[in-house]
Design a protein around this motif. Structure first.
Motif, PDB file in Angstrom:
ATOM      1  N   LEU A  13      43.100  30.363  27.935  1.00  0.00           N
ATOM      2  CA  LEU A  13      42.894  30.699  29.343  1.00  0.00           C
ATOM      3  C   LEU A  13      41.394  30.729  29.646  1.00  0.00           C
ATOM      4  CD1 LEU A  13      45.436  33.667  29.719  1.00  0.00           C
ATOM      5  CD2 LEU A  13      45.789  31.281  30.376  1.00  0.00           C
ATOM      6  N   ALA A  14      41.038  30.463  30.903  1.00  0.00           N
ATOM      7  CA  ALA A  14      39.623  30.468  31.293  1.00  0.00           C
ATOM      8  C   ALA A  14      39.058  31.893  31.358  1.00  0.00           C
ATOM      9  CB  ALA A  14      39.443  29.770  32.635  1.00  0.00           C
ATOM     10  N   LEU A  15      39.755  32.798  32.005  1.00  0.00           N
ATOM     11  CA  LEU A  15      39.352  34.205  32.160  1.00  0.00           C
ATOM     12  C   LEU A  15      37.883  34.355  32.571  1.00  0.00           C
ATOM     13  CD1 LEU A  15      41.206  35.676  29.049  1.00  0.00           C
ATOM     14  CD2 LEU A  15      41.948  35.734  31.434  1.00  0.00           C
ATOM     15  N   PRO A  16      37.452  33.695  33.655  1.00  0.00           N
ATOM     16  CA  PRO A  16      36.048  33.769  34.065  1.00  0.00           C
ATOM     17  C   PRO A  16      35.602  35.178  34.457  1.00  0.00           C
ATOM     18  CG  PRO A  16      37.366  32.779  35.801  1.00  0.00           C
ATOM     19  CD  PRO A  16      38.258  32.919  34.585  1.00  0.00           C
ATOM     20  N   ASN A  17      36.545  36.020  34.871  1.00  0.00           N
ATOM     21  CA  ASN A  17      36.206  37.389  35.271  1.00  0.00           C
ATOM     22  C   ASN A  17      36.819  38.424  34.336  1.00  0.00           C
ATOM     23  OD1 ASN A  17      34.773  36.589  37.686  1.00  0.00           O
ATOM     24  ND2 ASN A  17      36.772  35.975  38.454  1.00  0.00           N
ATOM     25  N   GLY A  18      37.202  38.006  33.146  1.00  0.00           N
ATOM     26  CA  GLY A  18      37.816  38.925  32.195  1.00  0.00           C
ATOM     27  C   GLY A  18      39.270  39.207  32.550  1.00  0.00           C
ATOM     28  N   ILE A  19      39.781  40.312  32.062  1.00  0.00           N
ATOM     29  CA  ILE A  19      41.162  40.715  32.318  1.00  0.00           C
ATOM     30  C   ILE A  19      41.208  41.391  33.687  1.00  0.00           C
ATOM     31  CG2 ILE A  19      43.099  42.140  31.521  1.00  0.00           C
ATOM     32  CD1 ILE A  19      42.379  39.744  29.686  1.00  0.00           C
ATOM     33  N   PRO A  20      42.108  40.937  34.561  1.00  0.00           N
ATOM     34  CA  PRO A  20      42.181  41.529  35.904  1.00  0.00           C
ATOM     35  C   PRO A  20      42.686  42.978  35.861  1.00  0.00           C
ATOM     36  CG  PRO A  20      43.971  39.983  35.565  1.00  0.00           C
ATOM     37  CD  PRO A  20      43.084  39.879  34.366  1.00  0.00           C
ATOM     38  N   SER A  21      42.329  43.728  36.866  1.00  0.00           N
ATOM     39  CA  SER A  21      42.786  45.118  36.971  1.00  0.00           C
ATOM     40  C   SER A  21      44.251  45.147  37.404  1.00  0.00           C
ATOM     41  CB  SER A  21      41.947  45.875  37.996  1.00  0.00           C
ATOM     42  OG  SER A  21      42.246  45.404  39.301  1.00  0.00           O
ATOM     43  N   HIS A  22      44.881  46.300  37.249  1.00  0.00           N
ATOM     44  CA  HIS A  22      46.270  46.423  37.689  1.00  0.00           C
ATOM     45  C   HIS A  22      46.374  46.253  39.208  1.00  0.00           C
ATOM     46  CE1 HIS A  22      45.142  50.632  38.406  1.00  0.00           C
ATOM     47  NE2 HIS A  22      46.201  50.708  39.199  1.00  0.00           N
ATOM     48  N   ASP A  23      45.342  46.648  39.947  1.00  0.00           N
ATOM     49  CA  ASP A  23      45.357  46.448  41.405  1.00  0.00           C
ATOM     50  C   ASP A  23      45.389  44.961  41.754  1.00  0.00           C
ATOM     51  OD1 ASP A  23      45.295  49.161  42.052  1.00  0.00           O
ATOM     52  OD2 ASP A  23      43.105  49.233  41.929  1.00  0.00           O
ATOM     53  N   THR A  24      44.643  44.148  41.010  1.00  0.00           N
ATOM     54  CA  THR A  24      44.643  42.700  41.230  1.00  0.00           C
ATOM     55  C   THR A  24      46.027  42.123  40.935  1.00  0.00           C
ATOM     56  OG1 THR A  24      42.301  42.559  40.716  1.00  0.00           O
ATOM     57  CG2 THR A  24      43.574  40.517  40.548  1.00  0.00           C
ATOM     58  N   LEU A  25      46.647  42.570  39.843  1.00  0.00           N
ATOM     59  CA  LEU A  25      47.997  42.100  39.501  1.00  0.00           C
ATOM     60  C   LEU A  25      48.979  42.434  40.623  1.00  0.00           C
ATOM     61  CD1 LEU A  25      48.213  43.227  35.759  1.00  0.00           C
ATOM     62  CD2 LEU A  25      47.708  40.944  36.630  1.00  0.00           C
ATOM     63  N   ILE A  26      48.914  43.659  41.104  1.00  0.00           N
ATOM     64  CA  ILE A  26      49.821  44.091  42.175  1.00  0.00           C
ATOM     65  C   ILE A  26      49.624  43.238  43.418  1.00  0.00           C
ATOM     66  CG2 ILE A  26      50.312  45.989  43.781  1.00  0.00           C
ATOM     67  CD1 ILE A  26      49.642  47.903  41.389  1.00  0.00           C
ATOM     68  N   ARG A  27      48.370  43.016  43.807  1.00  0.00           N
ATOM     69  CA  ARG A  27      48.095  42.211  45.013  1.00  0.00           C
ATOM     70  C   ARG A  27      48.620  40.787  44.856  1.00  0.00           C
ATOM     71  NH1 ARG A  27      43.173  44.967  44.804  1.00  0.00           N
ATOM     72  NH2 ARG A  27      42.134  43.167  43.869  1.00  0.00           N
ATOM     73  N   LEU A  28      48.381  40.167  43.701  1.00  0.00           N
ATOM     74  CA  LEU A  28      48.834  38.793  43.503  1.00  0.00           C
ATOM     75  C   LEU A  28      50.356  38.703  43.533  1.00  0.00           C
ATOM     76  CD1 LEU A  28      48.374  35.780  42.811  1.00  0.00           C
ATOM     77  CD2 LEU A  28      48.626  36.464  40.421  1.00  0.00           C
ATOM     78  N   PHE A  29      51.032  39.503  42.739  1.00  0.00           N
ATOM     79  CA  PHE A  29      52.489  39.393  42.647  1.00  0.00           C
ATOM     80  C   PHE A  29      53.187  39.813  43.936  1.00  0.00           C
ATOM     81  CE2 PHE A  29      51.490  38.783  38.233  1.00  0.00           C
ATOM     82  CZ  PHE A  29      52.434  37.821  37.858  1.00  0.00           C
ATOM     83  N   ALA A  30      52.551  40.665  44.736  1.00  0.00           N
ATOM     84  CA  ALA A  30      53.127  41.031  46.036  1.00  0.00           C
ATOM     85  C   ALA A  30      53.107  39.845  46.992  1.00  0.00           C
ATOM     86  CB  ALA A  30      52.367  42.207  46.641  1.00  0.00           C
TER      87      ALA A  30
END
Length: 136
Positions: free
Chosen positions: A37-54
């Protein structure tokens, strides 16, 4: 987005059952994840995961996942699959010990992978969900 979805799939396969557990998995497996994986910004926060999957359309995500599982099935030359019904652990209504989400899953023992799953309809049983799931 691909990185986030890939982290979530890997974490879920390994037992993560909430967003914080997905992030913890990502942090723990960061070096390995970086190999594909590229992971240019590292591991995303749980808030980022929630926003994306929503914002993802669940039907389209399911369609992509089914296509991937069909490809895996072709590679296994039509091996036998396991069908099993379970109630999701921890899925309970507050103040009520009754579980809320009964599921039926199809499991590939060769690939150690769930190929598909369906929620069992309310006031129904696993037998009615199995044919619907096997059509996939």
């Amino acid at each position: 987005m691909i990185d986030i979805i890939a982290i979530n799939i890997c974490a879920t396969i390994c037992g993560a059952n909430n967003w914080e557990a997905v992030v913890a998995y990502g942090i723990t497996k960061y070096e390995w994840l970086k190999t594909f994986l590229a992971l240019p910004n590292g591991i995303p926060s749980h808030d980022t995961l929630i926003r994306l999957f929503a914002r993802l359309k669940s039907e389209e995500l399911q369609s992509c996942f089914i296509s991937w599982m069909q490809a895996v099935h072709q590679v296994t030359n039509g091996e036998l699959l396991n069908v099993d019904g379970k109630t999701l652990r921890g899925a309970k209504e507050r103040g009520n010990n009754r579980s809320l989400i009964p599921m039926v899953s199809v499991w590939s023992a060769t690939n150690h992978l769930v190929l598909g799953q369906r929620k069992v309809a309310e006031k129904s049983n696993e037998i009615t969900a199995i044919p619907e799931l096997l059509k996939i």
